[in-house]
Design an enzyme around this catalytic site. Structure first.
Site, short mmCIF file in Angstrom:
data_model
loop_
_atom_site.label_atom_id
_atom_site.label_comp_id
_atom_site.label_asym_id
_atom_site.label_seq_id
_atom_site.Cartn_x
_atom_site.Cartn_y
_atom_site.Cartn_z
N ALA A 23 107.94 87.89 49.73
CA ALA A 23 109.26 87.32 50.03
C ALA A 23 110.41 88.18 49.49
O ALA A 23 111.57 87.81 49.65
CB ALA A 23 109.36 85.90 49.46
N ASP A 72 100.88 89.84 42.79
CA ASP A 72 100.28 91.01 43.45
C ASP A 72 99.07 90.47 44.20
O ASP A 72 98.07 90.07 43.58
CB ASP A 72 99.87 92.06 42.41
CG ASP A 72 99.24 93.29 43.06
OD1 ASP A 72 98.87 93.22 44.25
OD2 ASP A 72 99.11 94.31 42.37
N TYR A 165 96.18 99.84 59.55
CA TYR A 165 97.04 98.67 59.74
C TYR A 165 96.52 97.79 60.89
O TYR A 165 96.33 96.59 60.73
CB TYR A 165 98.47 99.14 60.02
CG TYR A 165 99.46 98.01 60.18
CD1 TYR A 165 100.05 97.42 59.07
CD2 TYR A 165 99.83 97.54 61.44
CE1 TYR A 165 100.97 96.38 59.21
CE2 TYR A 165 100.74 96.51 61.60
CZ TYR A 165 101.32 95.93 60.49
OH TYR A 165 102.22 94.91 60.63
N LYS A 169 95.02 93.92 60.69
CA LYS A 169 95.63 92.77 61.39
C LYS A 169 94.64 92.13 62.37
O LYS A 169 94.67 90.92 62.58
CB LYS A 169 96.91 93.21 62.10
CG LYS A 169 98.02 93.64 61.14
CD LYS A 169 98.43 92.52 60.19
CE LYS A 169 99.61 92.92 59.32
NZ LYS A 169 100.06 91.84 58.42
N1 LIG Z 1 108.30 94.56 60.70
C1 LIG Z 1 107.51 94.44 61.76
O1 LIG Z 1 107.79 94.99 62.83
C2 LIG Z 1 106.29 93.61 61.68
C3 LIG Z 1 105.64 93.29 62.87
C4 LIG Z 1 104.49 92.51 62.83
C5 LIG Z 1 104.02 92.06 61.61
N2 LIG Z 1 104.67 92.39 60.47
C6 LIG Z 1 104.12 91.89 59.20
O2 LIG Z 1 105.11 91.13 58.53
C7 LIG Z 1 104.85 91.18 57.12
C8 LIG Z 1 106.12 91.55 56.38
O3 LIG Z 1 106.48 92.88 56.73
P1 LIG Z 1 107.99 93.42 56.72
O4 LIG Z 1 108.19 94.11 58.00
O5 LIG Z 1 108.91 92.33 56.33
O6 LIG Z 1 107.88 94.56 55.60
P2 LIG Z 1 108.61 94.78 54.20
O7 LIG Z 1 110.07 94.56 54.33
O8 LIG Z 1 108.11 96.09 53.71
O9 LIG Z 1 108.00 93.61 53.30
C9 LIG Z 1 106.71 93.63 52.80
C10 LIG Z 1 106.61 92.60 51.69
O10 LIG Z 1 105.27 92.55 51.22
C11 LIG Z 1 105.31 92.59 49.81
N3 LIG Z 1 104.10 93.19 49.29
C12 LIG Z 1 103.54 94.40 49.58
N4 LIG Z 1 102.44 94.59 48.84
C13 LIG Z 1 102.29 93.48 48.06
C14 LIG Z 1 101.35 93.09 47.08
N5 LIG Z 1 100.33 93.89 46.73
N6 LIG Z 1 101.50 91.88 46.49
C15 LIG Z 1 102.53 91.07 46.82
N7 LIG Z 1 103.46 91.39 47.74
C16 LIG Z 1 103.34 92.58 48.35
C17 LIG Z 1 106.55 93.41 49.44
O11 LIG Z 1 107.04 93.02 48.17
P3 LIG Z 1 106.89 93.82 46.79
O12 LIG Z 1 106.92 95.29 47.11
O13 LIG Z 1 108.07 93.34 45.99
O14 LIG Z 1 105.59 93.34 46.21
C18 LIG Z 1 107.52 92.94 50.53
O15 LIG Z 1 108.19 91.78 50.10
C19 LIG Z 1 103.71 92.17 56.93
O16 LIG Z 1 102.49 91.48 56.83
C20 LIG Z 1 103.75 92.98 58.21
O17 LIG Z 1 102.51 93.55 58.52
C21 LIG Z 1 105.80 93.16 60.47
#
Ligand SMILES: NC(=O)c1ccc[n+]([C@@H]2O[C@H](COP(=O)([O-])OP(=O)(O)OC[C@H]3O[C@@H](n4cnc5c(N)ncnc54)[C@H](OP(=O)(O)O)[C@@H]3O)[C@@H](O)[C@H]2O)c1
Length: 261
Positions: A23, A72, A165, A169
């Site tokens: 978040a 984490d 990735y 998924k």
């Molecule tokens: N953006 C897209 O186009 C897209 C499309 C389809 C699906 N998604 C999915 O949506 C989700 C969010 O992605 P986003 O695009 O919003 O990316 P983002 O802005 O990079 O956010 C990723 C989040 O995951 C957290 N995270 C990463 N590793 C972690 C860990 N080991 N433990 C706890 N938290 C962790 C990060 O927080 P910290 O670094 O603070 O831990 C960050 O809050 C992902 O699952 C992604 O695959 C994204």
């Protein structure tokens, strides 16, 4: 999204506790605000505590309830500690958004063992750890719940340079269906959202490049998603509006999955 739909009682999350992993930025940050607006006490979890605290402050200023918890998702002790902290607040998370995710954008032959492990451990194993611990707590407290895994259209279609990735998924999608079958006996529903491309920290460089613009022109509606496009589907799956839905894997992608390109 019209205010009428957002405020329809079927979609209300009053009295619910919603855990959002990942978040601290992007989609998770946005979803936490949406769930809080619908009435939930939101537990925002990730590794970057400073970013979580800023989010909690913003949510509280708007009159909703939120608490930050360090998490984490790749560490079993951290996952357990997160749920212990929620219980210490006298709460049980009954809406769980498994959203934490990461990616490594490199051709398959350049991806290292570490790259593979980072992506699979965060996106797939992390989901398994969070969802199963959430269900343990729900069963212990004899509560029903709704788990929503944030998968991706890349769990169903492929693209270049994201082999770990896409594989993670695809795993989340099958995992969602398998859990839905097992958790029905506990009154716990498990569904997945499959967002299309949304511009966030995860992909900004690529999506705003020339190649990204070409990709956008191949989406049937000729557009990538905005965070707000996920609000309705999220509230549907989180709330009792979807009480008969479990094991579904719902694309929110302006038609990207049905395009042949
Ligand atoms: N953006 C897209 O186009 C897209 C499309 C389809 C699906 N998604 C999915 O949506 C989700 C969010 O992605 P986003 O695009 O919003 O990316 P983002 O802005 O990079 O956010 C990723 C989040 O995951 C957290 N995270 C990463 N590793 C972690 C860990 N080991 N433990 C706890 N938290 C962790 C990060 O927080 P910290 O670094 O603070 O831990 C960050 O809050 C992902 O699952 C992604 O695959 C994204």
């Amino acid at each position: 999204m019209s205010a009428t739909v957002l405020h329809h009682p079927l979609f209300s999350l009053q009295g619910r506790t919603a855990l959002v992993t990942g978040a601290s930025s992007g989609i998770g940050r946005h979803m936490a605000k949406t769930l809080a607006q619908a009435g939930a006490h939101v537990i925002v979890a990730a590794r970057r505590a400073d970013k979580l605290q800023t989010l909690v402050d913003e949510i509280k200023i708007s009159g909703s309830q939120a608490t930050a918890v360090s998490l984490d998702v790749t560490n079993a002790d951290s996952v357990k500690a997160c749920f212990d902290q929620i219980e210490a607040l006298g709460l049980v998370a009954d809406v769980i958004i498994s959203n934490a995710g990461t990616t490594v954008a490199k051709p398959a032959l350049d991806q290292t063992e570490q790259d593979w492990d980072d992506v699979i451990d965060t996106n797939l194993k992390g989901c398994w750890m969070v969802d199963t611990e959430a269900a343990r707590r729900l069963v212990k407290h004899k509560k029903k719940g709704s788990i929503i895994n944030i998968a991706s259209i890349l769990g169903e279609r492929v693209a270049g340079a994201v082999v770990s990735y896409s594989t993670s998924k695809a795993g989340v999608i099958q995992f969602t269906k398998a859990l839905a079958l097992e958790f029905a006996r506990y009154g716990i529903r498990v569904n997945a959202l499959l967002p299309g491309y949304v511009v966030t920290d995860l992909n900004r460089d690529f999506l705003t490049s020339e190649a990204g613009k070409k990709l956008e022109s191949r989406v049937p509606f000729r557009r990538f998603c905005e965070m707000e496009d996920l609000d309705g589907p999220l509230l549907l799956l989180a709330s009792e509006a979807s009480q008969a839905m479990t094991g579904t894997t719902l694309p929110v992608d302006w038609g990207h999955l049905v395009s042949s390109l």
